[in-house]
Design a protein around this motif. Sequence first.
Motif, PDB file in Angstrom:
ATOM      1  N   LEU A 320      39.015  61.514  63.402  1.00 33.71           N
ATOM      2  CA  LEU A 320      38.957  62.980  63.232  1.00 33.71           C
ATOM      3  C   LEU A 320      40.100  63.468  62.345  1.00 33.71           C
ATOM      4  O   LEU A 320      39.943  64.393  61.554  1.00 33.71           O
ATOM      5  CB  LEU A 320      38.994  63.683  64.587  1.00 33.71           C
ATOM      6  CG  LEU A 320      37.760  63.474  65.467  1.00 33.71           C
ATOM      7  CD1 LEU A 320      37.957  64.110  66.840  1.00 33.71           C
ATOM      8  CD2 LEU A 320      36.503  64.039  64.812  1.00 33.71           C
ATOM      9  N   PHE A 321      41.277  62.813  62.483  1.00 29.74           N
ATOM     10  CA  PHE A 321      42.391  63.176  61.593  1.00 29.74           C
ATOM     11  C   PHE A 321      41.986  62.941  60.138  1.00 29.74           C
ATOM     12  O   PHE A 321      42.280  63.735  59.249  1.00 29.74           O
ATOM     13  CB  PHE A 321      43.651  62.346  61.897  1.00 29.74           C
ATOM     14  CG  PHE A 321      44.490  62.935  62.991  1.00 29.74           C
ATOM     15  CD1 PHE A 321      45.102  64.165  62.821  1.00 29.74           C
ATOM     16  CD2 PHE A 321      44.669  62.266  64.196  1.00 29.74           C
ATOM     17  CE1 PHE A 321      45.876  64.726  63.835  1.00 29.74           C
ATOM     18  CE2 PHE A 321      45.440  62.816  65.205  1.00 29.74           C
ATOM     19  CZ  PHE A 321      46.040  64.048  65.029  1.00 29.74           C
ATOM     20  N   ARG A 322      41.312  61.832  59.929  1.00 27.57           N
ATOM     21  CA  ARG A 322      40.868  61.502  58.572  1.00 27.57           C
ATOM     22  C   ARG A 322      39.971  62.629  58.036  1.00 27.57           C
ATOM     23  O   ARG A 322      40.161  63.123  56.924  1.00 27.57           O
ATOM     24  CB  ARG A 322      40.136  60.156  58.613  1.00 27.57           C
ATOM     25  CG  ARG A 322      39.707  59.629  57.269  1.00 27.57           C
ATOM     26  CD  ARG A 322      39.169  58.210  57.429  1.00 27.57           C
ATOM     27  NE  ARG A 322      38.692  57.673  56.163  1.00 27.57           N
ATOM     28  CZ  ARG A 322      37.449  57.798  55.728  1.00 27.57           C
ATOM     29  NH1 ARG A 322      36.550  58.451  56.446  1.00 27.57           N
ATOM     30  NH2 ARG A 322      37.095  57.278  54.567  1.00 27.57           N
ATOM     31  N   ASP A 323      39.016  63.044  58.870  1.00 30.90           N
ATOM     32  CA  ASP A 323      38.123  64.129  58.445  1.00 30.90           C
ATOM     33  C   ASP A 323      38.890  65.437  58.218  1.00 30.90           C
ATOM     34  O   ASP A 323      38.561  66.205  57.319  1.00 30.90           O
ATOM     35  CB  ASP A 323      37.011  64.347  59.487  1.00 30.90           C
ATOM     36  CG  ASP A 323      35.734  63.628  59.092  1.00 30.90           C
ATOM     37  OD1 ASP A 323      35.815  62.446  58.703  1.00 30.90           O
ATOM     38  OD2 ASP A 323      34.649  64.255  59.153  1.00 30.90           O
ATOM     39  N   CYS A 443      44.237  61.877  52.676  1.00 29.11           N
ATOM     40  CA  CYS A 443      45.074  61.473  53.822  1.00 29.11           C
ATOM     41  C   CYS A 443      46.534  61.295  53.410  1.00 29.11           C
ATOM     42  O   CYS A 443      47.449  61.628  54.174  1.00 29.11           O
ATOM     43  CB  CYS A 443      44.559  60.170  54.421  1.00 29.11           C
ATOM     44  SG  CYS A 443      42.858  60.265  54.951  1.00 29.11           S
ATOM     45  N   ASN A 444      46.742  60.776  52.219  1.00 32.87           N
ATOM     46  CA  ASN A 444      48.115  60.562  51.782  1.00 32.87           C
ATOM     47  C   ASN A 444      48.836  61.890  51.594  1.00 32.87           C
ATOM     48  O   ASN A 444      49.906  62.123  52.157  1.00 32.87           O
ATOM     49  CB  ASN A 444      48.102  59.761  50.465  1.00 32.87           C
ATOM     50  CG  ASN A 444      49.490  59.326  50.048  1.00 32.87           C
ATOM     51  OD1 ASN A 444      50.299  58.908  50.883  1.00 32.87           O
ATOM     52  ND2 ASN A 444      49.791  59.440  48.772  1.00 32.87           N
ATOM     53  N   ILE A 445      48.202  62.769  50.855  1.00 31.68           N
ATOM     54  CA  ILE A 445      48.820  64.074  50.591  1.00 31.68           C
ATOM     55  C   ILE A 445      49.028  64.824  51.912  1.00 31.68           C
ATOM     56  O   ILE A 445      50.108  65.340  52.195  1.00 31.68           O
ATOM     57  CB  ILE A 445      47.903  64.885  49.646  1.00 31.68           C
ATOM     58  CG1 ILE A 445      47.893  64.247  48.258  1.00 31.68           C
ATOM     59  CG2 ILE A 445      48.333  66.349  49.582  1.00 31.68           C
ATOM     60  CD1 ILE A 445      46.728  64.671  47.399  1.00 31.68           C
ATOM     61  N   GLY A 446      47.975  64.872  52.719  1.00 34.08           N
ATOM     62  CA  GLY A 446      48.049  65.623  53.973  1.00 34.08           C
ATOM     63  C   GLY A 446      49.139  65.088  54.881  1.00 34.08           C
ATOM     64  O   GLY A 446      49.914  65.856  55.470  1.00 34.08           O
ATOM     65  N   ASN A 447      49.242  63.786  54.995  1.00 31.72           N
ATOM     66  CA  ASN A 447      50.259  63.212  55.872  1.00 31.72           C
ATOM     67  C   ASN A 447      51.671  63.437  55.326  1.00 31.72           C
ATOM     68  O   ASN A 447      52.610  63.623  56.098  1.00 31.72           O
ATOM     69  CB  ASN A 447      49.998  61.721  56.087  1.00 31.72           C
ATOM     70  CG  ASN A 447      49.007  61.469  57.214  1.00 31.72           C
ATOM     71  OD1 ASN A 447      49.331  61.687  58.379  1.00 31.72           O
ATOM     72  ND2 ASN A 447      47.805  61.040  56.883  1.00 31.72           N
TER      73      ASN A 447
END
Length: 662
Positions: A320-323, A443-447
């Motif tokens: 879900l984090f991925r989404d 995911c990279n940017i968001g994390n």
Amino acid sequence: MPKPRVIYWFRTDLRLHDSPALKAALDLKPEFLYPIWTWDPHYVYRARVGVNRWQYLLDCQTDLSSSLSKLNPKSKLFVIREAPQTLFPKLFQAWKITHLVFEKDTDAYGRERDESVMKLAKDAGVQVVVKVGRTLYDPDELVKQNKGKPTMSISQVQAAGKKIGGIPRPIAAPKKLPDPGPVELGFEQEMPKKEPDVNAVQRAGEEGSYVALAGPKGDFSVPTMEELGLKEATTKHRGGETLALKALGEIIANEEYTATFEKPKTAPTAFEPQATTLLSPHLHFGSLSVREFYWRVQDVVDSYKGQASQPPTSLTGQLLFRDMYFGAQASLGYTFGQTFNNPTCRFIPWHLPSSISPTSGLATGSYLIDNAASEQHFQKWKHGMTGFPWIDALMRQLASEGWIHHLGRHAVACFLTRGGCYIDWERGAQVFEEWLLDHEAACNIGNWQWLSCTAFFAQFYRCYSPVAFPQKWDKHGDFVRRYVPELRGFDQKYIYEPWKAPVADQKRWGCRIVHVDGVEAEDGTYPKPMLDFNKRREVCLQGMKNAYHVGLYGNDPKVLDGSWRMLFDDGAEGPTEGSKGPPGAMVEHEDADGAEERHVPEPLSPKKAKKESAKSEKKAGTMPAAVKHKREAGQGTLDGLVTRKKKAKKEDEVAPNETHFG
Ligand SMILES: Cc1cc2nc3c(=O)[nH]c(=O)nc-3n(C[C@H](O)[C@H](O)[C@H](O)COP(=O)(O)OP(=O)(O)OC[C@H]3O[C@@H](n4cnc5c(N)ncnc54)[C@H](O)[C@@H]3O)c2cc1C
């Protein structure tokens, strides 16, 4: 009616199992099915791709090609070496194509590319079929059901997901495939523009991507690393659908692990085997379907007799984090990847800010060295030479193997940004983009935004210690000994702080701790710490508090025109951390004409920005903004900040499940 002649365009979906797009192509009952891959110069020259990820891609393609041939010996993956934007019109004509089918890609470049290809198809009278298959939910649908806004939390994903409906069950792999038709090309290859080439550093030999349309042997085969002029890969992790399904099968077979997985309880120091699934590179290349992963896990959870874990810490929670990050990216496009003009990203005056193109308003990929010490810190961080063994071990694992545990990523990202170096998160994201096997832009940017407390997460006073944090997981320091072999002989008392070991012991253990200027140390030595962590933690904390108090977001007019600087430098006591030196790159952007050309989203009103800032400060338990902002003597200067006695809350006090599951 003639039967359809279909091109199936593989991109983010290097698999046969659970591919809604491939099923749609087969449902057309084609006379001919051409499974192709276009060798896109964007990835060859413009996107940062390290050798390990190149190798992984070739692994996936080779495995897929062989699976296609198993279903139909006449079929395989036809690799065609030209940019899709120039190739397709010629290919449509040469192969008399009626349909083009592919999996939806919501990455900023992917969307732009697909829009132009869809227009070319329309002009050629070719029907385009696009299906979602890369994420659990269609990212655009997630945004739509989230009131048109980027998804910034798991609960938003869950609420929007509910409105969309259930996650579809995976589809079985096809059992047979139609033949490909004649494959003569009969047209000229258009050579791509090679400059700028950010991947020159990855090559040892001549770059041979575009020697001929169908490759050097004219057989459309998957290229080799040598052919592409790439240096040898160093990772032990290998790609391909066959390996992905095998790895998933092994995880699922361990019912207890699958059903009770709790991310915060998995050790970042574990290696061989690692503590989490390591399925992320497979998900990135689509050699594993995310729905296959989700449902295989969910079925185990549903039949588990004991207490199963739940999202967000459970395995399905991770997906879900991925989404969530895909939903955030889908709504913002290219702007998601930068602070400048990004309405969801807090503005912090980091060191080494990105240069912004005055015409596009987008980060150019280069950055401003506003401070020589920060550039030195950045290089040492990147090359695993900070003098902090925990940080260096992780960065060396990343460089050589292309994967590190999530909490390891937390540790190095926090250290580079708000918990050590005060360097722009975009610098760190670029290094990860180059080296991660699983690099997924969203995911990279968001994390990175999460870890730098610029978006998604705001508890900046919680900071990772490079000493206390790893000690909790690995007292003996086996992880450090594996990746920083210079320190192999050190007693566990000093393994995370080798500079504290008596010189006689250092000699006895075969490694002297010495001052190192650059990123290379002499044999038998290891660097002293490049900074005083406790002091820097305090400096960073004050910098963050101040930035939160000022409360700007990336799309604030003051960020766009560069006048943010006035808010971070009151003149009387000198500039605060991050605002020193020559004007930052964002200031150089200041350009009225350029600003008119750009689409600038509605900035947050000052009132709303203030409210937001007060809210996060309240949450963070810091002083009221007004009190805090009043500069005490010297507080505004670097030295003043350092000498203040107030102690930062130590990272090791962080309860892992409070913060780490992101
Ligand atoms: C600074 C930073 C950068 C990151 N960059 C990436 C990236 O480029 N690509 C990427 O896939 N993940 C990225 N992550 C998220 C996470 O670290 C990896 O997905 C995870 O470590 C992959 O290992 P795994 O497959 O063993 O994960 P598991 O814990 O086994 O999780 C299963 C799957 O869930 C997904 N997932 C888990 N955690 C996250 C998360 N926080 N965000 C998004 N997806 C998640 C991944 O697809 C993963 O394969 C980053 C995290 C940080 C802190």
